[in-house]
Design a protein around this motif. Structure first.
Motif, PDB file in Angstrom:
ATOM      1  N   ARG A 124     -21.878   5.009   5.056  1.00 43.04           N
ATOM      2  CA  ARG A 124     -21.994   3.552   5.188  1.00 43.04           C
ATOM      3  C   ARG A 124     -21.610   2.859   3.888  1.00 43.04           C
ATOM      4  NH1 ARG A 124     -26.892   5.183   7.655  1.00 43.04           N
ATOM      5  NH2 ARG A 124     -28.058   4.503   5.818  1.00 43.04           N
ATOM      6  N   ARG A 125     -22.008   3.451   2.767  1.00 41.84           N
ATOM      7  CA  ARG A 125     -21.659   2.878   1.460  1.00 41.84           C
ATOM      8  C   ARG A 125     -20.155   2.966   1.211  1.00 41.84           C
ATOM      9  NH1 ARG A 125     -24.835   5.795  -1.286  1.00 41.84           N
ATOM     10  NH2 ARG A 125     -23.355   7.276  -2.165  1.00 41.84           N
ATOM     11  N   LYS A 126     -19.538   4.037   1.680  1.00 41.75           N
ATOM     12  CA  LYS A 126     -18.102   4.233   1.485  1.00 41.75           C
ATOM     13  C   LYS A 126     -17.301   3.164   2.223  1.00 41.75           C
ATOM     14  CE  LYS A 126     -14.540   7.821   1.627  1.00 41.75           C
ATOM     15  NZ  LYS A 126     -14.233   9.219   2.014  1.00 41.75           N
ATOM     16  N   VAL A 127     -17.755   2.777   3.414  1.00 43.81           N
ATOM     17  CA  VAL A 127     -17.080   1.706   4.154  1.00 43.81           C
ATOM     18  C   VAL A 127     -17.088   0.427   3.335  1.00 43.81           C
ATOM     19  CG1 VAL A 127     -17.201   0.192   6.171  1.00 43.81           C
ATOM     20  CG2 VAL A 127     -17.517   2.658   6.442  1.00 43.81           C
ATOM     21  N   PHE A 128     -18.219   0.103   2.748  1.00 45.09           N
ATOM     22  CA  PHE A 128     -18.318  -1.103   1.926  1.00 45.09           C
ATOM     23  C   PHE A 128     -17.392  -1.014   0.718  1.00 45.09           C
ATOM     24  CE2 PHE A 128     -20.219  -3.367  -1.691  1.00 45.09           C
ATOM     25  CZ  PHE A 128     -20.272  -4.660  -1.173  1.00 45.09           C
ATOM     26  N   THR A 129     -17.334   0.170   0.076  1.00 45.76           N
ATOM     27  CA  THR A 129     -16.474   0.355  -1.099  1.00 45.76           C
ATOM     28  C   THR A 129     -15.010   0.126  -0.747  1.00 45.76           C
ATOM     29  OG1 THR A 129     -18.029   1.951  -2.040  1.00 45.76           O
ATOM     30  CG2 THR A 129     -15.789   1.967  -2.919  1.00 45.76           C
ATOM     31  N   LYS A 130     -14.591   0.585   0.441  1.00 43.98           N
ATOM     32  CA  LYS A 130     -13.194   0.454   0.842  1.00 43.98           C
ATOM     33  C   LYS A 130     -12.776  -0.995   1.051  1.00 43.98           C
ATOM     34  CE  LYS A 130     -13.110   3.179   4.412  1.00 43.98           C
ATOM     35  NZ  LYS A 130     -12.560   3.947   5.553  1.00 43.98           N
ATOM     36  N   SER A 131     -13.739  -1.896   1.166  1.00 44.38           N
ATOM     37  CA  SER A 131     -13.396  -3.304   1.383  1.00 44.38           C
ATOM     38  C   SER A 131     -12.760  -3.938   0.150  1.00 44.38           C
ATOM     39  CB  SER A 131     -14.652  -4.098   1.775  1.00 44.38           C
ATOM     40  OG  SER A 131     -15.568  -4.160   0.683  1.00 44.38           O
ATOM     41  N   ASN A 132     -12.848  -3.259  -0.995  1.00 41.73           N
ATOM     42  CA  ASN A 132     -12.311  -3.815  -2.243  1.00 41.73           C
ATOM     43  C   ASN A 132     -10.841  -3.481  -2.472  1.00 41.73           C
ATOM     44  OD1 ASN A 132     -14.880  -4.864  -2.991  1.00 41.73           O
ATOM     45  ND2 ASN A 132     -15.493  -2.844  -3.728  1.00 41.73           N
ATOM     46  N   TYR A 133     -10.250  -2.610  -1.636  1.00 42.20           N
ATOM     47  CA  TYR A 133      -8.859  -2.216  -1.837  1.00 42.20           C
ATOM     48  C   TYR A 133      -7.927  -3.369  -1.477  1.00 42.20           C
ATOM     49  CZ  TYR A 133     -10.786   2.556  -1.728  1.00 42.20           C
ATOM     50  OH  TYR A 133     -11.518   3.697  -1.957  1.00 42.20           O
ATOM     51  N   ARG A 134      -6.792  -3.444  -2.184  1.00 47.55           N
ATOM     52  CA  ARG A 134      -5.814  -4.493  -1.871  1.00 47.55           C
ATOM     53  C   ARG A 134      -4.448  -4.115  -2.438  1.00 47.55           C
ATOM     54  NH1 ARG A 134      -8.605  -9.491  -4.338  1.00 47.55           N
ATOM     55  NH2 ARG A 134     -10.376  -8.320  -3.523  1.00 47.55           N
ATOM     56  N   ASN A 135      -3.417  -4.777  -1.923  1.00 47.54           N
ATOM     57  CA  ASN A 135      -2.044  -4.638  -2.415  1.00 47.54           C
ATOM     58  C   ASN A 135      -1.617  -3.167  -2.519  1.00 47.54           C
ATOM     59  OD1 ASN A 135      -1.952  -7.435  -2.658  1.00 47.54           O
ATOM     60  ND2 ASN A 135      -2.656  -7.374  -4.776  1.00 47.54           N
ATOM     61  N   MET A 136      -1.380  -2.545  -1.376  1.00 48.77           N
ATOM     62  CA  MET A 136      -1.025  -1.120  -1.339  1.00 48.77           C
ATOM     63  C   MET A 136       0.453  -0.923  -1.043  1.00 48.77           C
ATOM     64  SD  MET A 136      -4.202   0.349   0.849  1.00 48.77           S
ATOM     65  CE  MET A 136      -5.884  -0.115   0.454  1.00 48.77           C
ATOM     66  N   THR A 137       0.961   0.230  -1.460  1.00 46.53           N
ATOM     67  CA  THR A 137       2.322   0.631  -1.130  1.00 46.53           C
ATOM     68  C   THR A 137       2.257   1.854  -0.217  1.00 46.53           C
ATOM     69  OG1 THR A 137       3.210  -0.199  -3.217  1.00 46.53           O
ATOM     70  CG2 THR A 137       4.543   1.408  -2.025  1.00 46.53           C
ATOM     71  N   ILE A 138       2.735   1.714   1.003  1.00 44.92           N
ATOM     72  CA  ILE A 138       2.729   2.780   1.997  1.00 44.92           C
ATOM     73  C   ILE A 138       4.144   2.924   2.539  1.00 44.92           C
ATOM     74  CG2 ILE A 138       1.736   3.625   4.161  1.00 44.92           C
ATOM     75  CD1 ILE A 138      -0.351   3.327   1.991  1.00 44.92           C
ATOM     76  N   ASP A 139       4.641   4.153   2.544  1.00 46.32           N
ATOM     77  CA  ASP A 139       5.997   4.427   3.046  1.00 46.32           C
ATOM     78  C   ASP A 139       7.024   3.502   2.404  1.00 46.32           C
ATOM     79  OD1 ASP A 139       4.838   6.341   4.663  1.00 46.32           O
ATOM     80  OD2 ASP A 139       4.762   5.051   6.427  1.00 46.32           O
ATOM     81  N   LYS A 140       6.893   3.334   1.091  1.00 41.92           N
ATOM     82  CA  LYS A 140       7.804   2.526   0.267  1.00 41.92           C
ATOM     83  C   LYS A 140       7.779   1.039   0.610  1.00 41.92           C
ATOM     84  CE  LYS A 140      10.956   6.403  -0.521  1.00 41.92           C
ATOM     85  NZ  LYS A 140      12.342   6.916  -0.433  1.00 41.92           N
ATOM     86  N   MET A 141       6.755   0.621   1.351  1.00 37.48           N
ATOM     87  CA  MET A 141       6.586  -0.802   1.650  1.00 37.48           C
ATOM     88  C   MET A 141       5.369  -1.315   0.889  1.00 37.48           C
ATOM     89  SD  MET A 141       7.403  -1.192   5.734  1.00 37.48           S
ATOM     90  CE  MET A 141       6.150  -0.016   6.264  1.00 37.48           C
ATOM     91  N   ASN A 142       5.524  -2.417   0.201  1.00 38.53           N
ATOM     92  CA  ASN A 142       4.426  -3.003  -0.559  1.00 38.53           C
ATOM     93  C   ASN A 142       3.737  -4.072   0.283  1.00 38.53           C
ATOM     94  OD1 ASN A 142       3.243  -5.127  -2.548  1.00 38.53           O
ATOM     95  ND2 ASN A 142       3.458  -3.247  -3.728  1.00 38.53           N
ATOM     96  N   PHE A 143       2.457  -3.840   0.551  1.00 41.15           N
ATOM     97  CA  PHE A 143       1.681  -4.761   1.383  1.00 41.15           C
ATOM     98  C   PHE A 143       0.833  -5.669   0.509  1.00 41.15           C
ATOM     99  CE2 PHE A 143       2.777  -1.348   4.159  1.00 41.15           C
ATOM    100  CZ  PHE A 143       2.925  -1.924   5.411  1.00 41.15           C
ATOM    101  N   GLY A 144       1.126  -6.946   0.533  1.00 39.87           N
ATOM    102  CA  GLY A 144       0.310  -7.906  -0.197  1.00 39.87           C
ATOM    103  C   GLY A 144      -0.851  -8.333   0.676  1.00 39.87           C
ATOM    104  N   PHE A 145      -1.732  -7.390   0.967  1.00 42.49           N
ATOM    105  CA  PHE A 145      -2.817  -7.636   1.921  1.00 42.49           C
ATOM    106  C   PHE A 145      -4.158  -7.448   1.233  1.00 42.49           C
ATOM    107  CE2 PHE A 145      -5.854  -6.567   5.221  1.00 42.49           C
ATOM    108  CZ  PHE A 145      -5.544  -7.465   6.234  1.00 42.49           C
TER     109      PHE A 145
END
Length: 264
Positions: A162-183
């Motif tokens: 449950r704590r890990k789900v909350f921690t993941k909410s802080n991630y942002r601006n990722m690059t996946i499959d050479k695409m940069n997501f400004g999310f």
């Protein structure tokens, strides 16, 4: 899901899965506790995170547990060989058991998500499940019904998970499959489906796999946690436009609905 995919999923569910639990029985040394912590919490393995999706995209099918665990171990040891604490350790057998347990848990988690997809469909929901929804948005499933949508996290009912789900909410601006997501993630009002490995008020267990009870699912998907699916700024539509204004299509798991530029 195509017919081949569904048949493989049902074969796996019928056969069942195992989880080779590797928890402290009181005999672990301080070094072993540290080794497990370093592997579990300080080794970020991008290929392992995407492994289930990688196989699914390559073969349009569900990977078996044996194949998944072997592939997960290969990835893990490739990463482990690059870190000093592994190379300096003499307790390789202990680390291998930690790796196997983590692979079992990850595999089980992915199967529970797929079982939940089918359950939601049978309950009358349209479901979106996609690698980018998972890795970028941080959401396992998006359920849609009567122009409302819910962002669903499927996770084990433990303090750590449950704590890990909350921690993941802080991630942002990722690059996946050479695409940069400004999310930027926003987990407010999201729904958590919490399962246990034993029978309980939230779920039953079928061949080692937790299955949520229907009344639990329906109770969680209430108006309080719903969003307007037709809002062009809802999180799924926002994700579809988060790569330099390029629209990414998301197709529902029953292939009947598509989020695209034309659906706005």
């Amino acid at each position: 899901m195509n017919k081949k995919y569904e048949k493989q999923l049902y074969r796996i569910i019928k056969k069942g899965v195992q989880e080779r639990v590797w928890q402290n029985d009181g005999s672990w040394t301080d070094e072993q506790k540290q080794l497990k912590n370093m592997y579990e919490n300080h080794l970020y393995m991008k290929e392992a995170i995407k492994l289930f999706w990688t196989y699914e995209e390559a073969y349009d099918n569900v990977i078996t547990q044996d194949a998944y665990v072997e592939a997960y171990k290969k990835i893990s040891f490739r990463y482990l060989k690059k870190v000093d604490w592994y190379n300096e350790s003499k307790d390789r057998e202990f680390i291998e058991k930690c790796v196997t347990w983590r692979a079992d848990r990850a595999y089980k988690s992915n199967l529970i998500e797929l079982m939940t997809v089918k359950q939601l469909e049978l309950l009358g929901y349209t479901v979106f499940r996609h690698k980018l929804i998972d890795i970028v948005m941080g959401v396992d499933l998006v359920a849609v019904k009567d122009n409302k949508c819910w962002y669903v996290h499927v996770t084990k009912n433990s303090e750590y998970s449950r704590r890990k789900v909350f921690t993941k909410s802080n991630y942002r601006n990722m690059t996946i499959d050479k695409m940069n997501f400004g999310f930027t993630r926003d987990f407010r009002k999201h729904v958590k489906f919490l399962y246990s490995c034993n029978e309980g008020k939230n779920n039953t267990v079928k061949n080692g796999l937790p299955l949520f009870r229907n009344d639990y699912v329906l109770d969680k998907l209430d108006d309080k946690h719903s969003f307007d699916f037709n809002d062009e700024y809802n999180q799924l539509r926002r994700l579809s436009r988060s790569v330099n204004n390029r629209v990414i299509e998301f197709v529902s798991t029953d292939n009947k609905f598509t989020i695209s530029e034309s659906s706005e």
